[in-house]
Write an enzyme that holds these catalytic residues in place. Structure first.
Site, PDB file in Angstrom:
ATOM      1  N   ASP A 175      62.853  13.676  53.756  1.00  0.00           N
ATOM      2  CA  ASP A 175      61.573  14.395  53.795  1.00  0.00           C
ATOM      3  C   ASP A 175      60.559  13.604  52.970  1.00  0.00           C
ATOM      4  OD1 ASP A 175      60.514  17.447  54.381  1.00  0.00           O
ATOM      5  OD2 ASP A 175      59.590  16.526  52.624  1.00  0.00           O
ATOM      6  N   ASN A 183      47.851  13.570  53.978  1.00  0.00           N
ATOM      7  CA  ASN A 183      46.976  14.060  55.051  1.00  0.00           C
ATOM      8  C   ASN A 183      45.612  14.498  54.512  1.00  0.00           C
ATOM      9  OD1 ASN A 183      48.247  13.787  57.539  1.00  0.00           O
ATOM     10  ND2 ASN A 183      49.544  15.567  57.191  1.00  0.00           N
ATOM     11  N   GLU A 218      57.305  16.347  58.581  1.00  0.00           N
ATOM     12  CA  GLU A 218      57.575  15.059  57.937  1.00  0.00           C
ATOM     13  C   GLU A 218      59.050  14.944  57.584  1.00  0.00           C
ATOM     14  OE1 GLU A 218      55.775  17.588  56.804  1.00  0.00           O
ATOM     15  OE2 GLU A 218      55.933  17.840  54.634  1.00  0.00           O
TER      16      GLU A 218
END
Ligand SMILES: [Mg+2]
Length: 310
Positions: A175, A183, A218
């Site tokens: 992860d 982002n 993710e």
């Protein structure tokens, strides 16, 4: 997108001379040709190791061509097998029987070489198209890894295989750390590039038989067949280091992207626990959670001793 690899074709014909003539024509046209003398032999070969194209005679001692077509379709093979039926039966009623039995096309005997090759070429287009569709249906369109659907189906099969042959099997969940921040600070396009860059780093860090799927957002899962927990931890550590030690280039600049890992293996499950996709991934997920809680950018393996408590 055409497939440069030669296609495997199974030629089924009971007449030895016919078989040899056809075999030579097909080889000259670039097909990898295997042969069978009747439907029973052909079906056994197809079930053991399916080819892409089946060119079969209709009239043969034992299982005939139409029955072979039916049996092949009933077998529900994972890839599409294109069937061209060679036939002396040329009434409309016979042709309907052949096509309804599962043949894709037919050609009258004796087959004209040019016509045969042209019909096979049409078959080839179908084979390649179905392969592309199949590949798209199991691929994550953003990062190009397998998708979650493939993971669920294929990991189930890997578990069965490992159990049956008494082989080890490990999974790791990776992860990306602080992905939301990437982002927010750099935009979603950069976020996408980071996901792609991470997938690429994983792909180039694993062995040929290992594979990666995007699990969600993710989060990625790497499946490591024939691998025990210790070896899987080493692989996770290798991927972790590759991320932490080198910046990732993106269009908005180079970024350091780290990831946290949770590793689990079949050997970690207790005897009372059924090995399923869900139990194995759940274990890896628990370990991942510990990596996150311990400060991220680290690898945690499932504790074997705690298996009974969880
Ligand atoms: Mg015959």
């Amino acid at each position: 997108m055409s497939d440069p690899k030669p296609l495997r074709l199974l030629l089924v014909e009971d007449e030895p001379i016919q078989r040899r003539v056809l075999q030579r024509q097909l080889r000259n046209a670039g097909y990898l040709v295997e042969t069978a003398q009747n439907g029973d032999e052909a079906l056994a070969k197809i079930l053991a190791d399916p080819c892409s194209i089946l060119l079969t005679d209709w009239d043969m001692p034992g299982m005939d061509g139409a029955t072979l077509c039916r049996r092949v379709r009933e077998a529900n093979l994972s890839g599409y097998l294109y069937i061209l039926l060679l036939t002396g039966h040329d009434s409309a009623a016979d042709i309907v029987v052949g096509l309804e039995a599962g043949a894709d096309d037919y050609i009258r005997k004796p087959a004209n070489e040019a016509e045969l090759l042209a019909r096979l070429k049409a078959g080839r287009r179908i084979v390649e198209l179905t392969r592309q569709v199949q590949l798209l249906s199991v691929t994550d369109s953003l990062v190009g890894t397998y998708n979650r659907r493939y993971l669920t189906d294929q990991l189930g099969l890997e578990i069965e295989r490992a159990r049956r042959y008494g082989r080890p099997l490990a999974v790791l969940i990776a992860d990306l750390d602080h992905f939301k921040r990437i982002n927010d600070e750099h935009g979603h396009l950069t976020g996408d590039e980071v996901l792609q860059g991470f997938a690429e780093r994983v792909r180039t860090s694993i062995r040929q038989n290992d594979w990666i799927a995007r699990y969600g957002g993710e989060e990625f899962v790497v499946v490591l067949p024939d691998t025990n927990l210790a070896a899987a931890v080493a692989t996770a550590e290798k991927i972790r280091l590759r991320c932490a030690s080198a910046q990732m280039a993106t269009t908005t600049g180079a970024l350091v992207v780290t990831a946290s890992f949770g590793v689990a293996a079949l050997e970690c499950l207790s005897v009372t626990e059924t090995a399923t996709v869900a139990t194995l991934l759940h274990r890896a997920d628990v370990a991942l959670y510990r990596s996150k809680n311990a400060g991220r950018n680290r690898v945690t393996a499932v504790e074997v001793a705690s298996a009974v408590d969880l």
